[in-house]
Design a protein around this motif. Structure first.
Motif, PDB file in Angstrom:
ATOM      1  N   LYS A   1      49.395 -11.164 130.484  1.00  0.00           N
ATOM      2  CA  LYS A   1      49.738  -9.785 130.889  1.00  0.00           C
ATOM      3  C   LYS A   1      50.225  -9.729 132.327  1.00  0.00           C
ATOM      4  CE  LYS A   1      46.183 -10.168 129.768  1.00  0.00           C
ATOM      5  NZ  LYS A   1      44.896 -10.762 129.380  1.00  0.00           N
TER       6      LYS A   1
ATOM      7  N   ILE B   1      41.283  -0.370 127.472  1.00  0.00           N
ATOM      8  CA  ILE B   1      42.021  -1.602 127.215  1.00  0.00           C
ATOM      9  C   ILE B   1      41.469  -2.779 128.024  1.00  0.00           C
ATOM     10  CG2 ILE B   1      44.109  -0.452 126.398  1.00  0.00           C
ATOM     11  CD1 ILE B   1      45.363  -0.677 129.116  1.00  0.00           C
ATOM     12  N   ASN B   2      40.221  -2.642 128.438  1.00  0.00           N
ATOM     13  CA  ASN B   2      39.565  -3.771 129.088  1.00  0.00           C
ATOM     14  C   ASN B   2      38.149  -3.880 128.529  1.00  0.00           C
ATOM     15  OD1 ASN B   2      37.643  -4.749 131.505  1.00  0.00           O
ATOM     16  ND2 ASN B   2      39.606  -5.784 131.632  1.00  0.00           N
ATOM     17  N   GLY B   3      37.891  -4.989 127.855  1.00  0.00           N
ATOM     18  CA  GLY B   3      36.609  -5.155 127.170  1.00  0.00           C
ATOM     19  C   GLY B   3      35.444  -5.339 128.127  1.00  0.00           C
ATOM     20  N   THR B   4      35.679  -6.031 129.236  1.00  0.00           N
ATOM     21  CA  THR B   4      34.600  -6.311 130.185  1.00  0.00           C
ATOM     22  C   THR B   4      34.003  -5.021 130.732  1.00  0.00           C
ATOM     23  OG1 THR B   4      35.759  -8.325 130.801  1.00  0.00           O
ATOM     24  CG2 THR B   4      34.049  -7.553 132.318  1.00  0.00           C
TER      25      THR B   4
ATOM     26  N   ASP C   1      38.888  -7.622 136.382  1.00  0.00           N
ATOM     27  CA  ASP C   1      38.470  -6.658 135.364  1.00  0.00           C
ATOM     28  C   ASP C   1      37.838  -5.421 135.985  1.00  0.00           C
ATOM     29  OD1 ASP C   1      39.222  -8.115 133.002  1.00  0.00           O
ATOM     30  OD2 ASP C   1      37.557  -9.473 133.400  1.00  0.00           O
TER      31      ASP C   1
ATOM     32  N   ASP D   1      43.410  -5.764 135.624  1.00  0.00           N
ATOM     33  CA  ASP D   1      43.781  -6.160 134.263  1.00  0.00           C
ATOM     34  C   ASP D   1      44.277  -4.937 133.475  1.00  0.00           C
ATOM     35  OD1 ASP D   1      43.321  -8.229 131.896  1.00  0.00           O
ATOM     36  OD2 ASP D   1      42.369  -6.362 131.258  1.00  0.00           O
TER      37      ASP D   1
ATOM     38  N   LYS E   1      48.189  -4.096 131.905  1.00  0.00           N
ATOM     39  CA  LYS E   1      48.422  -3.738 130.501  1.00  0.00           C
ATOM     40  C   LYS E   1      49.065  -2.353 130.405  1.00  0.00           C
ATOM     41  CE  LYS E   1      44.438  -6.472 128.918  1.00  0.00           C
ATOM     42  NZ  LYS E   1      42.983  -6.386 128.732  1.00  0.00           N
TER      43      LYS E   1
ATOM     44  N   GLY F   1      39.831  -6.580 121.883  1.00  0.00           N
ATOM     45  CA  GLY F   1      40.884  -6.744 122.873  1.00  0.00           C
ATOM     46  C   GLY F   1      40.908  -8.110 123.516  1.00  0.00           C
ATOM     47  N   ALA F   2      39.980  -8.969 123.142  1.00  0.00           N
ATOM     48  CA  ALA F   2      39.914 -10.297 123.749  1.00  0.00           C
ATOM     49  C   ALA F   2      39.222 -11.244 122.778  1.00  0.00           C
ATOM     50  CB  ALA F   2      39.143 -10.230 125.061  1.00  0.00           C
TER      51      ALA F   2
END
Ligand code: HSE
Length: 428
Positions: free
Chosen positions: A105, A158-161, A196, A201, A205, A300-301
């Motif tokens: 990304k 849109i960020n899993g962390t 993150d 990140d 995206k 997403g990851a």
């Protein structure tokens, strides 16, 4: 049957997942697509990673030049991450006539204009489904399936962390630092979590997704960014009492007034579809003039979810020769005709540390009135007020970002018995 030779650059989590999917599904692709897809080369300094996956030593390339000159390689998969050497390797591959599939990304967001130029010049494909939201096929949806729409808004987790951290704080009552440590121990957060938790990140995206949604280049530098490092448990708890869930949201809006793009912690109503996207799951909620609202949800990851997106691109690339590129003019900077709205409108949650005595609330209300900010709700917290101060929570109606900033600065410098200690935007 068409033979398709794949080279994988990087055998980390995603490279390994991609190799596994391609190996396990090889017969399926023969049957379904008349394609014999084989990993013919890999580039990985840590040889033991390749050997552990069962890749013979003969397929481990000595460098990018060997891959570029290998006539059996049709598609190069870049899953190294970071800008360099990934950028040089991708350009080398494109200039050697190989199509490229990337999950990177940061690279695509910052240099898509250069990469796409090289791809077009060499009549190669350039695919990046895995760069945004892992296994969730949002790029293809934007490129193809949603073309019947003028997209007016996209909102995404849109960020899993960060979603994992905020979900755990909310469910367990543990504070940010404790949950971050646990997330690092479980492998959900990196040892250096900055990318993150500070929202970078998510910004990369959003830059890609907003460019595709609004058909104009949205450079990442135009995106307002705030991460989750300052979030306190207290605000998550007060938000809950008021019917909100806290998420790190990527927001893009396109109206006649212009485009607004921002990434920040946001309270969303508990009954909004995005509110139930928990743990490390991701989702993108898109509004178009024909389809109304669509939500794409998933992982997403991770090795296999991201590998799923990469393999989808490989099959797409192998079954198409007339490649399509961006649905916008893919330049380095935004078009001069694109108007960005920095003074956007939102509702706001404010937590004040207020002296518990007559007149303090009216002082605050006077400042809000001066800046034309309308208050929708006020609650006074019942925390221990032994020092004579109590938390006071205000929710505003929609107002301008600049008005809130000015009002907060004025309240905090007035010495009139209250201080704004948290400001969180509220989405409707
Ligand atoms: N670090 C990202 C996340 C995964 O936490 O969602 C890759 O983009």
């Amino acid at each position: 049957m068409k033979k398709v030779g794949v080279a994988i650059l990087g055998l980390g989590v995603v490279g390994g997942g991609t190799y596994k999917i391609l190996s396990e599904h090889r017969e399926l692709y023969k049957k379904a697509h008349d394609l014999d897809v084989e990993v013919v080369a890999v580039l990985e300094l840590r040889k033991e990673r390749a050997l552990a996956l069962g890749i013979p030593e003969s397929k481990i390339a000595s460098g990018i030049a060997e891959i570029c000159s290998n006539p059996d390689v049709d598609i190069v998969v870049e899953v190294m991450g970071g800008v360099e050497p990934a950028k040089t390797f991708v350009l080398n591959a494109l200039n050697a006539g190989k199509s490229v599939v990337t999950s990177n990304k940061e690279l695509y967001c910052k240099f898509s204009h250069e990469l796409e130029k090289a791809a077009k010049r060499n009549n190669c494909g350039l695919f990046y489904e895995a760069s945004c939201v892992g296994g969730v096929p949002v790029i293809r949806a934007l490129l193809d399936n949603l073309q019947g729409n003028k997209i007016t808004s996209l909102m995404g987790i849109i960020n899993g962390t960060t979603n994992y951290i905020l979900t755990k704080m909310s469910n367990s009552g543990a504070d940010y630092e404790a949950v971050l440590k646990e997330a690092q121990r479980l492998g959900y957060a990196e040892a250096n979590p900055k990318n993150d938790v500070e929202g970078y990140d998510t910004v990369y995206k959003l830059s890609i997704l907003a460019s595709l949604s609004f058909h104009t280049k949205i450079p990442y530098t135009k995106i307002y960014r705030e991460g989750i490092t300052e979030i306190s448990l207290q605000d998550i708890e007060y938000g809950k009492r008021l019917g909100y869930v806290l998420k790190l949201l990527a927001i893009g809006k396109n109206s006649d007034n212009g485009i607004e793009v921002r990434v920040h912690p946001t309270f969303i109503p508990a009954d909004h579809p995005l509110a139930s996207v928990n743990d490390s799951y991701n989702a993108v909620y898109i509004t178009g003039d024909s389809v109304e609202n669509v939500m794409l949800y998933g992982r997403g990851a991770g090795a296999l979810p991201t590998g799923s997106a990469i393999v989808g691109d490989i099959i797409y690339c192998a079954t198409h020769t007339n490649y399509r590129y961006s649905t916008f003019e893919n330049t380095e900077f935004a078009s001069p005709s694109t108007k960005f709205i920095e003074n956007f409108e939102s509702a706001y949650y404010l937590r004040l540390n207020a002296e518990d005595k007559a007149g303090v609330l009216s002082n605050v209300a006077a400042v809000f009135s001066k800046y034309n900010i309308s208050i929708a709700q006020v609650i006074q917290g019942n925390d221990d007020n032994s020092d004579g101060f109590v938390p006071m929570i205000l929710i505003t109606h929609d107002t301008q970002e600049n008005s809130i900033r000015k009002a907060v600065a004025e309240i905090n410098s007035s010495g009139a018995g209250s201080e704004v200690v948290a400001v969180i935007r509220v989405a409707s």
